[in-house]
Scaffold this active site. Sequence first.
Site, mmCIF file in Angstrom:
data_model
loop_
_atom_site.group_PDB
_atom_site.id
_atom_site.type_symbol
_atom_site.label_atom_id
_atom_site.label_comp_id
_atom_site.label_asym_id
_atom_site.label_seq_id
_atom_site.Cartn_x
_atom_site.Cartn_y
_atom_site.Cartn_z
ATOM 1 N N ASN B 106 1.166 -1.241 0.119
ATOM 2 C CA ASN B 106 -0.004 -0.187 -0.470
ATOM 3 C C ASN B 106 0.730 1.109 0.197
ATOM 4 O O ASN B 106 1.216 2.349 -1.021
ATOM 5 C CB ASN B 106 -0.838 0.294 0.838
ATOM 6 N N VAL B 132 -5.337 -0.466 -2.127
ATOM 7 C CA VAL B 132 -5.550 0.504 -1.898
ATOM 8 C C VAL B 132 -7.584 1.035 -1.643
ATOM 9 O O VAL B 132 -8.373 0.460 -1.478
ATOM 10 C CB VAL B 132 -6.580 1.168 -4.146
ATOM 11 N N ASP B 133 -6.710 1.519 -0.816
ATOM 12 C CA ASP B 133 -7.987 2.329 0.234
ATOM 13 C C ASP B 133 -8.895 3.943 0.216
ATOM 14 O O ASP B 133 -7.829 4.696 0.555
ATOM 15 C CB ASP B 133 -7.358 2.693 2.259
ATOM 16 N N VAL B 134 -9.874 3.208 0.364
ATOM 17 C CA VAL B 134 -10.667 4.460 0.083
ATOM 18 C C VAL B 134 -12.006 5.424 0.652
ATOM 19 O O VAL B 134 -12.481 4.257 0.830
ATOM 20 C CB VAL B 134 -11.080 4.810 -1.985
ATOM 21 N N PHE B 145 -5.681 6.635 0.052
ATOM 22 C CA PHE B 145 -5.360 7.222 1.587
ATOM 23 C C PHE B 145 -4.618 5.909 1.369
ATOM 24 O O PHE B 145 -4.524 4.736 0.821
ATOM 25 C CB PHE B 145 -6.314 6.907 3.045
#
Lengths: 209, 273
Positions: B106, B132-134, B145
């Site tokens: 990440n 992928v952190d959204v 993020f």
Amino acid sequence: MTNNSVTIVDYGMGNICSVVSAFNYLGCDALVVSDPDLVASADTLVLPGVGSFRKAMTSLREQELDLALEHAILNRGRKILGICLGMQLLGERGLEDGETHGLGLIPAVVERFSIDEVRGSKIPHVGFNSVNVPPGSRLMAGLPAEADFYFVHSYRMLPDGVPGLAANCVYGVEFLAAYEHANIFATQFHPEKSQSNGLLLLKNFIECA
Amino acid sequence: MLKKRLIFTLLYSRGHFMLSRNFRLQKVGDFNWLQRNYDFSHIAYSIDELVVLNVDRDGACQKEFCDVLKLLAKGCFAPIAAGGAVRSIDDARALLRSGADKIVLNTPLYESPELVRALAAEFGQQCIVGSVDVKRSESKGYAVFSSCGALEIEADLSGWIDQISAESVGEIYLNSIDRDGTGQGYDFGILDSLSRKIGVPVIFAGGVGNTAHLAAGLADSRIDAVATANLFNFVGDGLKKARRTLVDSGVNLPLWNIELMERHFASLRKVAQ
């Protein structure tokens, strides 16, 4: 089953621990070996591997493991299971990083999937895909006519004209997913990553004469 | 034809498996606890892939994390993706040697793209899963993020996904911070907001609370794999039941003989131990 053991050929390519743990799970000792004398005198051989054909063959030759394998398989008639790159190395020759001779135990050429033949699918071929289990297969006995296995590869052999029993998978093109002929067994997929189907296959390999 | 996948995600930090809600972590139990309460091997039979993430904020205890990974890998005969705190090729190699088949990244996607490229060159692009952190955002629709949800990056979601999938990432693990651990179901708005189809396989995560949520994810042609990290929603044989329901309803998942695994191999497993 508990008195069984397999000799896993370690030539420095790829993740051997999951292959070891699958055999251990089946109650089978797995000896990880890179000494050619131990390979030459082994009863049941497994050739795993991930990576480049050329590098792998170079590494086998440098350690004289190619000769040891030939001795065990051809002179002593012991059985072998090639997995993924290990299957490809049993082929006639590989075209990865230029042309390299393989061990010549499966009369087929190892070539990259072409963009045309996969018809727009991605290369590498990654994931679970179904394999047509040929009737009479010793390796895949007990599995349904179509069984799912885990693949990660960009190079493949085609089933055309190979002697023995071919199990095919379709990824745009029909390619050789598993092979068995006399004492030579091979899978392009990873049985050690294919849940019940893969464990059953490994169990069949250990048990078949 | 390639199959879709049902994925279970385990979050781990300093000796404990964790439950996450909107990326706030709560300790649940250690490895023995996981075995006792969930009979992990049964969970492992019902899934097509395991994701194990070291979610320790300081990236501490990589060695201990590798030891836990080895224990998990012993009883899991499906592909394993592991990550968290990978800051070098050696970190990645340690995970691969501990039973992982793929590496989840990440923060390095943002902070050190050269490391991501080096990892892809060393282990192959199929080995790299980009996480992928959204989070929903007033201004951007969705914001991306890094650093365990702590740092918002400038790029918009579409641009970011194009950027990382064009280069070194073989797969994307797309997670909703808003839905994480809530059990409210997936946020399909994330996929709707994208301007283009994602060019690599997509693992969708964040919000699964029941089997219908998994089914909705698997029915979406933009999603290749559904993931859940919520230990409590699929307690006991919950995941096994969920899988059976999904397979019976005709979802294109690989077919495993879970009963065979449990019955036939149980005696052998005892011998092996």
